[in-house]
Design a protein around this motif. Structure first.
Motif, PDB file in Angstrom:
ATOM      1  N   LEU A 202       0.462  -1.471  -0.438  1.00 13.33           N
ATOM      2  CA  LEU A 202      -0.112  -0.657   0.788  1.00 13.33           C
ATOM      3  C   LEU A 202       1.008   0.965  -0.359  1.00 13.33           C
ATOM      4  CD1 LEU A 202      -2.829  -1.213   2.126  1.00 13.33           C
ATOM      5  CD2 LEU A 202      -3.245  -0.511   0.320  1.00 13.33           C
ATOM      6  N   SER A 203       2.111   1.306   1.003  1.00 19.95           N
ATOM      7  CA  SER A 203       2.782   2.338   0.706  1.00 19.95           C
ATOM      8  C   SER A 203       3.332   2.573  -0.485  1.00 19.95           C
ATOM      9  CB  SER A 203       3.977   2.284   1.948  1.00 19.95           C
ATOM     10  OG  SER A 203       5.241   0.915   1.382  1.00 19.95           O
ATOM     11  N   THR A 205       2.059   1.851  -2.945  1.00 21.69           N
ATOM     12  CA  THR A 205       1.258   2.922  -4.299  1.00 21.69           C
ATOM     13  C   THR A 205       1.575   4.364  -4.189  1.00 21.69           C
ATOM     14  OG1 THR A 205      -0.504   2.235  -2.665  1.00 21.69           O
ATOM     15  CG2 THR A 205      -0.133   0.472  -3.997  1.00 21.69           C
ATOM     16  N   GLN A 206       1.438   4.569  -3.212  1.00 24.48           N
ATOM     17  CA  GLN A 206       1.723   5.673  -2.786  1.00 24.48           C
ATOM     18  C   GLN A 206       2.461   6.882  -3.688  1.00 24.48           C
ATOM     19  OE1 GLN A 206      -1.644   6.828  -1.178  1.00 24.48           O
ATOM     20  NE2 GLN A 206      -2.152   4.851  -1.181  1.00 24.48           N
ATOM     21  N   ARG A 207       4.020   6.285  -4.138  1.00 24.84           N
ATOM     22  CA  ARG A 207       5.080   6.807  -4.581  1.00 24.84           C
ATOM     23  C   ARG A 207       4.813   7.274  -6.119  1.00 24.84           C
ATOM     24  NH1 ARG A 207       9.538   4.242  -2.031  1.00 24.84           N
ATOM     25  NH2 ARG A 207       9.049   3.756   0.068  1.00 24.84           N
ATOM     26  N   SER A 208       5.374   8.068  -6.321  1.00 26.86           N
ATOM     27  CA  SER A 208       5.269   8.893  -7.706  1.00 26.86           C
ATOM     28  C   SER A 208       5.304   7.580  -9.188  1.00 26.86           C
ATOM     29  CB  SER A 208       5.876  10.306  -7.208  1.00 26.86           C
ATOM     30  OG  SER A 208       7.734   9.716  -7.762  1.00 26.86           O
ATOM     31  N   GLN A 213       4.119   1.538  -8.135  1.00 25.30           N
ATOM     32  CA  GLN A 213       2.926   1.826  -8.006  1.00 25.30           C
ATOM     33  C   GLN A 213       2.632   0.460  -8.537  1.00 25.30           C
ATOM     34  OE1 GLN A 213       1.179   4.471  -9.290  1.00 25.30           O
ATOM     35  NE2 GLN A 213       2.004   6.083  -8.293  1.00 25.30           N
TER      36      GLN A 213
END
Length: 321
Positions: A202-203, A205-208, A213
């Motif tokens: 989940l963490s 998926t928050q990346r640029s 992701q």
């Protein structure tokens, strides 16, 4: 004086070399014995994630740490001294402990198979409504530590049975402690990684980064499948190890028929398949062991649940796994 000092230093050197060799022997024996526990370790690692399923992600690692501490206590404070005393004063009882563990593993594995086939479930599951999360968490930890005690006892008994070349009690104690620590760290370290895999995904998926992701979404999607696979692997390992213990135990107790037949079939497969024979021979023996465990386990399940009416009913205390 110089000759006396030289002799003393020579004696010290001999003692040091002997001690070093002893340490090497202990480490080697611990390594060989530890490899024999692989099936139980796999089951332990497969079972444990179920104890944090359905609970708050923030509580997952604290719960695993609480179970791990209980596991260390089980192995080092309770089982290790008992194993040393047993090996010193009543070594003949070890085979009966192994057989008892084999029966338990067979029963647990068979019960899991029956549940997967649509049979009655025993104990509270994560599908039930959790009315008191704190109490439910405490019950989960207690249930996990109880299960760990039984699996740890089997690990220690298997290990002890493989340490026959270590004739001094403290050498066996060190080897048992090494296996206990290594197994506990490996199992609960792996469990911690497994249960936090989806959070890590989940963490990501928050990346640029689109690659990060995509990888994160893959981890999240893979988590349910991994838990199902672990459950399946754990059940198979439980049956394989339990049946193998029963086959070996009956042979040690003088009943050679099943053991000889299983090894005869293993040898026939190994001899007939050339270079791949070793693997398929082992696989044949493992399959026979699992079938023996499944049959014995089903008999125990029938006697306990249908004849004697024992076992947890739905809604009882504790957590099923």
């Amino acid at each position: 004086m110089p000759s006396g000092l030289a002799a003393l230093l020579d004696d010290v050197s001999i003692i040091a070399r002997t001690a070093a060799a002893s340490v090497d022997d202990i480490a080697a024996a611990a390594g060989r014995a530890g490899s024999k526990t692989a099936g139980v370790v796999i089951d332990d690692a497969a079972v444990t994630p179920s104890y944090v399923t359905g609970l708050s992600p923030a509580r997952e690692l604290p719960i695993i740490w609480a179970i791990a501490k209980g596991s260390f206590k089980n192995k080092l404070l309770f089982l290790l001294p008992g194993a040393i005393l047993l090996s010193e004063f009543l070594p003949a009882a070890i085979i009966f402990l192994l057989m008892a563990g084999g029966l338990f593993l067979s029963y647990e594995g068979a019960e899991k198979v029956l549940e997967k086939l649509g049979g009655e479930k025993h104990g509270k599951t994560v599908d039930d409504v959790i009315e008191d999360p704190a109490q439910f968490e405490k019950e989960r930890i207690s249930g996990a530590i109880r299960t760990d005690f039984i699996l740890s006892a089997e690990i220690m008994a298997i290990t002890l049975n493989e340490l026959t070349e270590l004739t001094i009690w403290w050498e066996r104690g060190i080897a048992l402690a090494l296996v206990a620590i290594a197994v506990t760290v490996a199992v609960y370290g792996a469990v911690a990684l497994i249960v936090k895999m989806d959070d890590f995904g989940l963490s990501l998926t928050q990346r640029s980064s689109e690659l990060a992701q995509a990888f994160g979404r893959g981890l999240v999607a893979a988590m349910p499948k991994l838990l199902i696979a672990l459950s399946l692997i754990g059940t198979v390992a439980m049956l394989w190890v339990g049946g193998g213990i029963l086959l070996h135990g009956t042979h040690e107790l003088g009943f050679h028929g099943l053991y000889d037949a299983a090894h005869g079939l293993e040898s026939a497969v190994a001899d007939g398949l050339g270079p791949a024979g070793g693997f398929f021979g082992w696989l044949t023996y493992a399959a026979i062991s699992a079938m023996v465990a499944l049959i014995v386990g089903w008999i125990i399940v029938f006697i306990l649940h249908k004849v004697l009416g024992l076992g947890h009913k739905p809604g009882a205390e504790g957590a099923a796994h």
